[in-house]
Design a protein around this motif. Structure first.
Motif, PDB file in Angstrom:
ATOM      1  N   TYR A 151       0.844  -1.149   0.041  1.00  0.00           N
ATOM      2  CA  TYR A 151       0.087  -0.090   0.009  1.00  0.00           C
ATOM      3  C   TYR A 151       0.828   1.367  -0.052  1.00  0.00           C
ATOM      4  CZ  TYR A 151      -3.328   3.420   1.778  1.00  0.00           C
ATOM      5  OH  TYR A 151      -4.031   4.691   1.704  1.00  0.00           O
ATOM      6  N   TYR A 206       0.716  12.008   0.426  1.00  0.00           N
ATOM      7  CA  TYR A 206      -0.104  12.981   1.305  1.00  0.00           C
ATOM      8  C   TYR A 206       0.508  14.308   0.698  1.00  0.00           C
ATOM      9  CZ  TYR A 206      -2.205   9.537   4.562  1.00  0.00           C
ATOM     10  OH  TYR A 206      -3.021   8.616   5.034  1.00  0.00           O
ATOM     11  N   GLN A 253       0.996  18.197   2.179  1.00  0.00           N
ATOM     12  CA  GLN A 253       0.651  18.956   3.494  1.00  0.00           C
ATOM     13  C   GLN A 253       1.255  20.537   3.202  1.00  0.00           C
ATOM     14  OE1 GLN A 253       3.640  18.221   6.796  1.00  0.00           O
ATOM     15  NE2 GLN A 253       2.192  18.817   8.191  1.00  0.00           N
ATOM     16  N   PRO A 262      -1.235  16.653   7.300  1.00  0.00           N
ATOM     17  CA  PRO A 262      -1.287  15.866   5.964  1.00  0.00           C
ATOM     18  C   PRO A 262      -2.571  15.426   5.407  1.00  0.00           C
ATOM     19  CG  PRO A 262       0.392  15.277   7.764  1.00  0.00           C
ATOM     20  CD  PRO A 262      -0.507  16.146   8.322  1.00  0.00           C
ATOM     21  N   LEU A 264      -4.313  13.075   2.295  1.00  0.00           N
ATOM     22  CA  LEU A 264      -4.226  11.931   1.229  1.00  0.00           C
ATOM     23  C   LEU A 264      -4.615  12.586  -0.045  1.00  0.00           C
ATOM     24  CD1 LEU A 264      -3.758   8.964   0.708  1.00  0.00           C
ATOM     25  CD2 LEU A 264      -6.125   8.881   0.543  1.00  0.00           C
ATOM     26  N   PHE A 295       4.452  14.005   0.655  1.00  0.00           N
ATOM     27  CA  PHE A 295       5.184  12.731   1.452  1.00  0.00           C
ATOM     28  C   PHE A 295       4.596  11.567   0.612  1.00  0.00           C
ATOM     29  CE2 PHE A 295       7.183  14.839   4.675  1.00  0.00           C
ATOM     30  CZ  PHE A 295       6.457  16.044   5.131  1.00  0.00           C
ATOM     31  N   ARG A 344      -2.517  -0.129   9.421  1.00  0.00           N
ATOM     32  CA  ARG A 344      -1.590   0.090   8.591  1.00  0.00           C
ATOM     33  C   ARG A 344      -0.292   0.980   9.012  1.00  0.00           C
ATOM     34  NH1 ARG A 344      -0.672  -2.334   3.727  1.00  0.00           N
ATOM     35  NH2 ARG A 344      -2.769  -3.496   3.375  1.00  0.00           N
ATOM     36  N   GLN A 345       0.908   0.335   9.131  1.00  0.00           N
ATOM     37  CA  GLN A 345       2.006   1.079   9.832  1.00  0.00           C
ATOM     38  C   GLN A 345       2.783   1.706   8.709  1.00  0.00           C
ATOM     39  OE1 GLN A 345       4.246  -1.531  12.632  1.00  0.00           O
ATOM     40  NE2 GLN A 345       2.714  -3.077  12.329  1.00  0.00           N
ATOM     41  N   LEU A 346       2.436   3.048   8.326  1.00  0.00           N
ATOM     42  CA  LEU A 346       2.825   3.591   7.294  1.00  0.00           C
ATOM     43  C   LEU A 346       4.463   4.077   7.622  1.00  0.00           C
ATOM     44  CD1 LEU A 346       0.135   6.239   6.383  1.00  0.00           C
ATOM     45  CD2 LEU A 346       0.638   3.830   5.168  1.00  0.00           C
ATOM     46  N   PHE A 397       7.201   6.902   6.231  1.00  0.00           N
ATOM     47  CA  PHE A 397       7.133   7.947   5.194  1.00  0.00           C
ATOM     48  C   PHE A 397       8.384   8.312   4.757  1.00  0.00           C
ATOM     49  CE2 PHE A 397       2.670   9.710   5.494  1.00  0.00           C
ATOM     50  CZ  PHE A 397       2.436   9.184   6.536  1.00  0.00           C
ATOM     51  N   GLY A 398       8.523   8.988   3.478  1.00  0.00           N
ATOM     52  CA  GLY A 398       9.614   9.451   2.999  1.00  0.00           C
ATOM     53  C   GLY A 398       9.995  10.833   3.726  1.00  0.00           C
ATOM     54  N   SER A 399      10.847  11.514   3.519  1.00  0.00           N
ATOM     55  CA  SER A 399      11.479  12.603   4.046  1.00  0.00           C
ATOM     56  C   SER A 399      10.676  13.978   3.610  1.00  0.00           C
ATOM     57  CB  SER A 399      12.788  13.025   3.931  1.00  0.00           C
ATOM     58  OG  SER A 399      13.165  12.868   2.586  1.00  0.00           O
TER      59      SER A 399
END
Lengths: 110, 114
Positions: free
Chosen positions: B32, B36, B38, B44, B46, B89, B100-102, B104-106
């Motif tokens: 998945y 997002y 922001q 943030p 979706l 993000f 759902r343990q997301l 994230f990118g930076s």
């Protein structure tokens, strides 16, 4: 529907003080999450709760505790605040996929 | 655990041009991939997501592509507008349990110049 709400919006703590960040959702979601967001970094998962009565550690749980009070509410506690915990804290909730975020709490620890 | 890398960290485009943001992930079990947006001082939100059973998804000016073999996915925004300026993000999540343990990118700071 208010969605996900968080209190307080802003907080300043001295090193060693404790506080609890509150989060509530009115979407009847099973899962709730706490993230922290630091400048130049994405959101990092602190703790999550897959359903009422369960909590699990995320990527950065040290220095924090959580309580899933009921299906609506999920609180984050800092027992002894440290300057490294200065951050923006976001709560989120989800049912299956999409996570809905609260407005955030900006915490400064001096 | 999962590791997500996002590039570029900043992106400036002229209004009307296209913008592309790329992410790579490490856990081949991830299935998945949300994106997002922001805005400054806001939460943030979706904008689009994709699951691993499809390779591309579009929603008006926004599209996401997924290459599971290479473990990368990209966000494409066409006909950019000033209101697209924000931090974007990417995230990835493996199917572990019901939450759902997301990871994230930076983030990518997108600036659309009028």
């Amino acid at each position: 529907n208010a969605g996900v709400t968080q209190t307080p919006k802003f907080q300043v703590l001295k090193t060693g003080q404790s506080m609890t960040l509150q989060c509530a959702q009115d979407m009847n979601h099973n899962s709730m999450y706490w993230y922290r967001q630091d400048p130049g970094m994405g959101l990092r998962l602190i703790y999550y709760s897959a359903s009422e009565g369960t909590t699990d550690k995320g990527e950065v749980p040290n220095g924090y505790n959580v309580s899933r009070l009921n299906k609506r509410e999920f609180s984050l506690r800092l027992e002894s605040a440290a300057p490294s915990q200065t951050s923006v804290y976001f709560c989120a909730s989800s049912e299956v996929y999409e996570q809905y975020f609260g407005p955030g709490t900006r915490l400064t620890v001096t | 655990g999962e590791n997500v890398e996002q590039h570029p960290s900043t992106l400036s485009v002229q209004e009307g041009d296209s913008a592309v943001i790329k992410c790579t992930y490490s856990d081949s079990a991830s299935n998945y991939f949300p994106w997002y947006k922001q805005e400054l001082g806001k939460r943030p939100q979706l904008i689009i997501d994709i699951r691993s059973n499809v390779g591309e998804k579009k929603d008006q000016r926004i599209a996401v592509t997924l290459n599971k073999t290479a473990k990368h996915f990209s966000l494409h925004i066409t006909e950019t507008q000033p209101e697209d300026s924000a931090v974007y993000f990417c995230a990835a999540s493996p199917p572990r349990g019901s939450a759902r343990q997301l990871t994230f990118g930076s983030g990518t700071q997108l600036t659309v110049l009028p």
